[in-house]
Write an enzyme that holds these catalytic residues in place. Structure first.
Site, short mmCIF file in Angstrom:
data_model
loop_
_atom_site.label_atom_id
_atom_site.label_comp_id
_atom_site.label_asym_id
_atom_site.label_seq_id
_atom_site.Cartn_x
_atom_site.Cartn_y
_atom_site.Cartn_z
N HIS A 117 -66.59 -17.79 -17.92
CA HIS A 117 -65.21 -18.09 -17.78
C HIS A 117 -64.49 -17.35 -16.59
O HIS A 117 -63.35 -17.88 -16.16
CB HIS A 117 -64.73 -17.70 -19.14
CG HIS A 117 -65.09 -18.81 -20.04
ND1 HIS A 117 -66.29 -18.88 -20.91
CD2 HIS A 117 -64.43 -20.05 -20.57
CE1 HIS A 117 -66.26 -19.77 -21.60
NE2 HIS A 117 -65.11 -20.51 -21.52
N GLY A 118 -64.86 -16.18 -16.34
CA GLY A 118 -64.00 -15.69 -15.15
C GLY A 118 -64.30 -14.25 -14.88
O GLY A 118 -65.25 -13.37 -15.65
#
Length: 477
Positions: free
Chosen positions: A326-327
């Site tokens: 996700h990041g």
């Protein structure tokens, strides 16, 4: 190009008319149109990154053919490895370079070594995490002999770049999408009508729910040091509905738009906030990503076939990698780790597959026990969402620390009555249709009642929607 933009309101009808009225005689012409439309759709973000998308498509197309033509296992493994290394290399460069460099520098600083690091000021290509996973699943499936390599470049390119799913999923499989691309499509009124209803519900969740929650969430998280504990709890709850409305709203629009072209995409959400435990939640949230990690990471690692320690190890790996996907921030990794911890009691008690059916099916309301489980699962999810939303681990920890206070049981000020009423309306509609694909897939009422409900939803959108062309949260992933 945003789904909720004026440009898309012109783009979609033009492509639809050309697709069904100009190029309908041969599906090959329709595929070419979809490919050109998808490239244009993507180029509207940043035309320079279109070349990166085209390179990724070409790489995996050639790799797939070479894997299938390989005469030895070693040769096939070479082409698979080449595809994986280059794909993940680009993903790592654009998405994770600064994270690894900064983390390494901080580690050395902890030992007393101060170094200057070279950081890159680069923009993350929109959708790179999604189309990279499309290509990876394709070449892996060929290597595992689950599918044959596609020989038609246009068909394969449409599979990877199909505009409804290009920038934020769902993450499709070649076994599901390619067969639909490779056959003649006939316009189906019922399918298209259902697609329009799903699009409508997607716009409601994005523009009414997510975009009305967003300003309140931003204000609360920005000023968390001065907000009351009750307000901080409200901020976490509103973010839970913001990210759900935003991402599931995108998925509904994507699936609905695709139905207009006679193509069914994978279901990505199944009313996750009605889950009774965290395992059920992850079977219902971002389904295409969860199943991707299950099939291409969890099972190859041994899945649940080994001993208890292997199960625990694989579970933590899958959740931590999901968080990192996700990041490039430790907040996402901790978010993944928290969900792994939530999962542990179910795994140890062998109850992670106990809630497979829809909750309170054929009943108006859940039992008290089911209702309590739903609330507990939602509360745990909201706690984890604080790390997902926070700018840093420090902010998330301080945010949670401020919640632990007797004033927690006071009423938040100001109390967002309008937003909570809109969220309540969404929950009622989705609860009534929790066994369906989307909230407006209503067949239990007569046509007039259904039409009235559609008009109510349209009125609410026109009255309360935020028409500011707000981007979708998952575009940053």
């Amino acid at each position: 190009m945003l789904f909720n933009s004026v440009g898309f309101l012109f783009f979609l009808p033009i492509v639809f008319i050309l697709y069904w009225f100009v190029f309908r005689k041969k599906y090959q012409y329709q595929n070419l149109l979809l490919l050109l439309a998808s490239f244009y759709f993507y180029a509207c973000w940043d035309w320079r990154f279109l070349f990166l998308l085209m390179f990724s498509i070409g790489l995996d197309f050639v790799s797939g053919l070479q894997i299938e033509k390989s005469k030895t296992k070693k040769e096939a493994t070479f082409w698979l490895t080449l595809s994986i290394v280059i794909n993940l290399g680009f993903l790592g460069f654009f998405k994770y370079y600064n994270f690894f460099v900064e983390s390494f520098a901080e580690l050395l600083n902890g030992f007393g070594f101060k170094i200057n690091v070279w950081l890159l000021n680069i923009v993350l290509p929109v959708g790179i995490s999604f189309y990279t996973f499309h290509g990876l699943s394709y070449v892996i499936d060929i290597y595992k002999k689950r599918i044959k390599a596609e020989t038609n470049f246009i068909d394969y390119a449409v599979f990877v770049s199909y505009f409804p799913l290009l920038v934020a999923g769902p993450i499709e499989r070649a076994t599901h999408l390619l067969p639909q691309i490779q056959k003649k499509r006939v316009f189906n009124y019922d399918q298209a009508a259902d697609g329009m209803r799903q699009i409508l519900w997607g716009f409601f969740k994005k523009m009414v729910i997510a975009d009305n929650c967003a300003p309140l969430v931003n204000e609360i998280f920005t000023n968390y040091q001065t907000e009351s504990p009750a307000t901080l709890v409200m901020g976490a709850v509103l973010f839970a509905f913001q990210i759900y409305g935003d991402f599931s709203g995108y998925s509904d629009i994507a699936l609905g738009v695709s139905k207009l072209f006679g193509i069914e995409l994978l279901k990505n959400f199944a009313f996750p906030y009605f889950s009774r435990d965290i395992a059920e939640f992850w079977r219902r949230w971002h389904i295409s990503l969860s199943s991707w990690f299950r099939d291409y990471l969890y099972i190859p690692l041994g899945g649940s076939k080994g001993g208890l320690m292997m199960k625990i190890r694989n579970t933590f790996i899958i959740f931590l990698v999901s968080g990192f996907w996700h990041g490039a921030n430790w907040t996402f990794i901790i978010w993944g780790g928290l969900n792994a911890l939530y999962f542990m009691p179910l795994l140890l008690a062998d109850k992670n597959r106990q809630n497979l059916e829809v909750v309170a099916m054929d009943k108006l309301l859940p039992s008290f026990r089911e209702f309590f489980k739903i609330l507990l699962t939602f509360a745990l999810t909201c706690l984890a969402w604080i790390f997902f939303r926070a700018e840093s681990v420090t902010q998330a920890v301080l945010y949670i620390q401020r919640i632990i206070d007797p004033a927690l049981f006071s009423i938040p000020k100001p109390f967002p009555v309008k937003v909570l009423a809109l969220v309540g309306f969404m929950l009622i509609i989705e609860w009534m249709n929790r066994g369906k694909v989307h909230g407006l897939e209503i067949d239990r009422f007569n046509p007039w009642i259904r039409r009235i409900l559609y008009l109510i939803v349209i009125y609410i959108i026109l009255r309360y929607a935020n028409f500011g062309n707000n981007e979708f949260i998952y575009f940053q992933f």
